[in-house]
Design an enzyme around this catalytic site. Structure first.
Site, PDB file in Angstrom:
ATOM      1  N   TYR A  20      -5.015 -16.728  -0.596  1.00  6.60           N
ATOM      2  CA  TYR A  20      -3.801 -17.016  -1.379  1.00  6.60           C
ATOM      3  C   TYR A  20      -3.006 -18.159  -0.752  1.00  6.60           C
ATOM      4  CZ  TYR A  20      -4.809 -12.172  -2.744  1.00  6.60           C
ATOM      5  OH  TYR A  20      -5.410 -11.014  -3.139  1.00  6.60           O
ATOM      6  N   TYR A 148      -2.313  -3.898 -10.105  1.00  2.11           N
ATOM      7  CA  TYR A 148      -3.192  -4.722  -9.264  1.00  2.11           C
ATOM      8  C   TYR A 148      -4.332  -3.831  -8.780  1.00  2.11           C
ATOM      9  CZ  TYR A 148      -5.144  -7.364  -5.434  1.00  2.11           C
ATOM     10  OH  TYR A 148      -6.024  -8.022  -4.616  1.00  2.11           O
ATOM     11  N   ASP A 242      -6.136   4.497  -8.844  1.00  2.76           N
ATOM     12  CA  ASP A 242      -6.357   3.584  -7.726  1.00  2.76           C
ATOM     13  C   ASP A 242      -5.303   3.908  -6.666  1.00  2.76           C
ATOM     14  OD1 ASP A 242      -6.334   1.505  -5.946  1.00  2.76           O
ATOM     15  OD2 ASP A 242      -6.454  -0.087  -7.449  1.00  2.76           O
ATOM     16  N   LYS A 271      -7.889   0.663   2.088  1.00  3.59           N
ATOM     17  CA  LYS A 271      -6.792   0.296   2.988  1.00  3.59           C
ATOM     18  C   LYS A 271      -6.625   1.246   4.183  1.00  3.59           C
ATOM     19  CE  LYS A 271      -4.494  -3.203   0.525  1.00  3.59           C
ATOM     20  NZ  LYS A 271      -4.496  -3.322  -0.941  1.00  3.59           N
TER      21      LYS A 271
HETATM   22  C1  LIG Z   1      -5.405  -3.865  -1.861  1.00  2.00           C
HETATM   23  C2  LIG Z   1      -5.674  -3.186  -3.136  1.00  2.00           C
HETATM   24  C3  LIG Z   1      -6.902  -3.326  -3.796  1.00  2.00           C
HETATM   25  C4  LIG Z   1      -7.997  -4.232  -3.282  1.00  2.00           C
HETATM   26  O1  LIG Z   1      -8.488  -3.829  -2.062  1.00  2.00           O
HETATM   27  P1  LIG Z   1      -9.320  -4.874  -1.150  1.00  2.00           P
HETATM   28  O2  LIG Z   1      -9.741  -4.062   0.015  1.00  2.00           O
HETATM   29  O3  LIG Z   1      -8.372  -5.979  -0.813  1.00  2.00           O
HETATM   30  O4  LIG Z   1     -10.455  -5.349  -1.989  1.00  2.00           O
HETATM   31  C5  LIG Z   1      -7.088  -2.625  -4.964  1.00  2.00           C
HETATM   32  N1  LIG Z   1      -6.134  -1.827  -5.471  1.00  2.00           N
HETATM   33  C6  LIG Z   1      -4.941  -1.666  -4.867  1.00  2.00           C
HETATM   34  C7  LIG Z   1      -3.927  -0.746  -5.466  1.00  2.00           C
HETATM   35  C8  LIG Z   1      -4.663  -2.354  -3.688  1.00  2.00           C
HETATM   36  O5  LIG Z   1      -3.469  -2.207  -3.115  1.00  2.00           O
END
Ligand SMILES: *Cc1c(COP(=O)(O)O)cnc(C)c1O
Length: 429
Positions: A20, A148, A242, A271
């Protein structure tokens, strides 16, 4: 480039491409030489208090002794082995433990190496779930504005279509149904109707529960989450959560969906899964989803398999992190952090340019009218000795869940100092 930067920095900087980042104009990235607790150590000896725990990963702080010890022991035994036709103790232990921690019958764990990939996997799983039952045409998804889900193509396609990170790729991405996140019973009724009318083309609905993270740290109530889950159940479309950002204590419960007593059909984790040590993610499915793949027909197997899936070192890290959740009262600490953040962020409400202040769990957000230059603002924070990365029009902190009270006060004080100096937002005056 300054001569007192380390040699590895001067010699290598031209060869790296940063995320980015407009490489022509962006200020040079800071050289980090070590991490310790909630601190980043820079090459020139400065220590920055990390307010965002390396993109929300380092939930127990950096260099936790329990993490280090178990990861070192794993390296001595076995760093990696492929998962095709082979299994190992760490992967099975971790699968069993995640299934035990997750609500309902989310019992079947499919590993990958990044959050985006875990989302791709969830989407493919949902599409094949219908196909395996002989139902054709259900290959689109409902996502939400400000959502996202990652930077890979399908993950981008279910996120906010107008966000700055993904705008350029509109013509390349698969078309999905991106809707405004419901805010009222009326909106929920509309979503219900939309799902009913379009269910023949919809494989599932995907969302981030309670907090939309990268899309601007936007909160919604547990009732909204519950209402969306209910709408999916009624329309019989799969509900995918997610929890890559919200999972592992961030919002005050182990998983955010617990606060709405909702069990999705598929959940994505990443994460903080390995507490900020090595790359790993997981897509976990319920019995119903999993059973749709069981068949005498080999083609009904789930067709996916990342090379490094269930990497033993990553499994050891994730298991070590779960040990820490068991041994230390992490969720209780989140309650205290939430209390402290709520109290100390209240003062920011009256600052000029502040539109909203909100706190949930270990996430505290100051929404501004706008931020002219996030890089400049970031530099102001570095001058104050803290590492905070403003996002769009928000300043937020998501510290390690191990952060001490005095460190929260230091973070808050740094933000206060920066907000009082309006120079970073000059063109806003
Ligand atoms: C960071 C994130 C992703 C992507 O994860 P990466 O390990 O960067 O590919 C997907 N969904 C959410 C909600 C996120 O915070």
């Amino acid at each position: 480039m300054s001569a007192d930067l380390p040699e590895w920095y001067r010699e290598g900087y031209d060869n790296i491409w940063l995320p980015y980042t407009q490489m022509k104009t962006a200020p040079d990235a800071l050289p980090v030489v070590g991490t310790d607790g909630v601190y980043l150590e820079l090459a020139d000896g400065r220590r920055l208090l990390d307010g965002i725990a390396s993109w929300w990963t380092a939930c127990h702080g950096y260099n936790h002794p329990g993490m280090k010890e178990k990861m070192k022991a794993q390296i001595d035994r076995m760093s990696h082995v492929m998962l095709g036709g082979l299994v190992h103790e760490g992967a099975l232990d971790l699968s069993r433990r995640l299934a035990g921690l997750l609500p309902g019958d989310l019992n079947h764990v499919f590993f990958s190496e990044s959050g985006s990939v875990s989302v791709e996997i969830a989407l493919k799983m949902a599409v094949q779930f219908w196909l395996n039952q002989g139902i054709e045409g259900r290959a689109r998804f409902v996502g939400f504005k400000a959502g996202y889900h990652g930077d890979t193509s399908a993950a981008m396609s279910v996120g906010d279509s107008d966000d700055g990170m993904h705008k350029a790729f509109g013509g390349y991405l698969q078309q999905q149904y991106i809707r405004t996140l419901p805010q009222s019973d009326e909106d929920l009724a509309e979503l219900k109707q939309f799902l009913r009318e379009n269910k023949d083309s919809i494989a599932g609905v995907i969302m981030e529960p309670l907090i939309q993270g990268a899309g601007g740290m936007k909160f919604h109530e547990a009732e909204i989450l519950g209402g969306i889950a209910e709408a999916c159940r009624k329309a019989d479309v799969l509900f995918i959560l997610d929890e890559i950002f919200t999972g592992f204590g961030r919002t005050g419960t182990m998983f955010a969906c617990e606060q709405a007593e909702v069990v999705p059909d598929i959940i994505c984790l990443g994460k903080a899964l390995t507490a900020g040590t090595v790359a790993m993610a997981a897509t976990v499915a319920t019995d119903r989803v999993y059973e749709a793949f069981l068949s005498d027909d080999p083609e009904k197997a789930f067709m996916h398999g990342p090379t490094y899936m269930a990497n033993p070192l990553a499994c050891a890290a994730a298991n070590a992190s779960l040990d820490i959740f068991e041994e230390e009262d992490v969720l209780d600490r989140v309650k205290k952090i939430e209390g402290h953040l709520t109290q100390s962020f209240a003062q920011f409400r009256d600052k000029p340019g502040v539109v909203d202040v909100r706190v949930k769990g270990a996430v505290a957000v100051i929404q501004l009218e706008r931020i002219e230059d996030t890089a400049k603002l970031r530099e102001e924070f570095v001058r104050e000795g803290v590492w905070i990365r403003p996002l769009g029009d928000v300043i937020y902190v998501t510290p390690a869940l191990s952060i001490e009270s005095a460190e929260i006060s230091a973070l808050t004080e740094a933000i206060d100092n920066v907000l009082n100096r309006s120079s970073w937002n000059d063109s806003n005056q």
